[in-house]
Design an enzyme around this catalytic site. Sequence first.
Site, PDB file in Angstrom:
ATOM      1  CE  LYS A 142     -48.062 -44.778  31.699  1.00  0.00           C
ATOM      2  NZ  LYS A 142     -48.930 -45.932  31.426  1.00  0.00           N
TER       3      LYS A 142
ATOM      4  CE  LYS B 278     -49.366 -52.307  32.949  1.00  0.00           C
ATOM      5  NZ  LYS B 278     -49.994 -51.143  32.307  1.00  0.00           N
TER       6      LYS B 278
END
Length: 345
Positions: free
Chosen positions: A149, A257
């Site tokens: 990230k 997702k």
Amino acid sequence: MKASYSKYILNFKRPSGTSRGVLKTKETWFIKIEDDTGFGIGECGILRGLSIDDVPEFENQLKWACENINLGFNYLSEQLKLFPSIKFGLEMAFKSLKSQNPFYLFDTDFYKHQQGITINGLIWMGDKSFMFEQIKAKLDQGFSCIKLKIGAIDFQAELELLAYLRSKFSAEVLELRVDANGAFNPDHALQKLEKLSQFNLHSIEQPIKQNQWQAMRELCKNTPLPIALDEELIEVVDTTHRAKLLDELKPQYIILKPSLIGGFSDSSEWIKLAEDRKIGWWITSALESDIGLNAIAQYASKFQLDKPQGLGTGSLYTNNITSPLEVKGEKLFYNSTLKWETPQV
């Protein structure tokens, strides 16, 4: 047939940073469908500030779905287009109800023969030493693909971290993915991508915020490293607009997702649209409990997977649902000798 639901708060083992803030807890809802043959269990997990169904009426919609469960999944899902996590939970629960084992959703070798799924190791944002500590732990576990990230700490520090990693591990040894979660300013994004590209990265997820199609189209066209769209898919709920997005933006990859885009059937639609356009894809969990993670992993295992999937989130919580899911090395396994904890619903 009857249905009920309950809210469950997952607690992170340690605060986990993204460009949208630091996560300490994660809300999720379990939905249970019962009839005279048994029960089915599903999970409706929203991500605050990201899911399109992060709205005040979410719980009322979930209650309505339970009260009208006899209308069936097809009707309910059509009414719940703007509530993808509820659609996902219902689809999972109906599939679970039809199975002899409520946790056996797809007939694949992942479940039947404990065939592992290769996953990436997830590295959360933090200061440089914390991120390096996580990276070292993942490498020690045997991961050959890690996802970092980025976008919350100093960009130069992130570049230095990537430079250090590449000085130790070539792209042949360690695949590096980065996820900006939309953190870059469109005016400076291409310059940042050019700096990132010197480290031979596999891809970058969502470099700028979604719904900036002109800017994203130019980025995907001119990028020096592959772009994977993630958040960009969330608000696009019908086939025509999904095809238009892929045709206009022409990304190198999309990331699916199920909790955020409406479940298995919607994920399969995205996959077909992408493959028709020779766009790559992979599947990622969205911080569900092991109830949802199990369903997503079994769904992913239906496909011939040619790259690591993003399914390594099960160990993040102190109070996850006890399950047969295990990570060994860089693979996620279903260990059928272990037992399930059934949530109270």
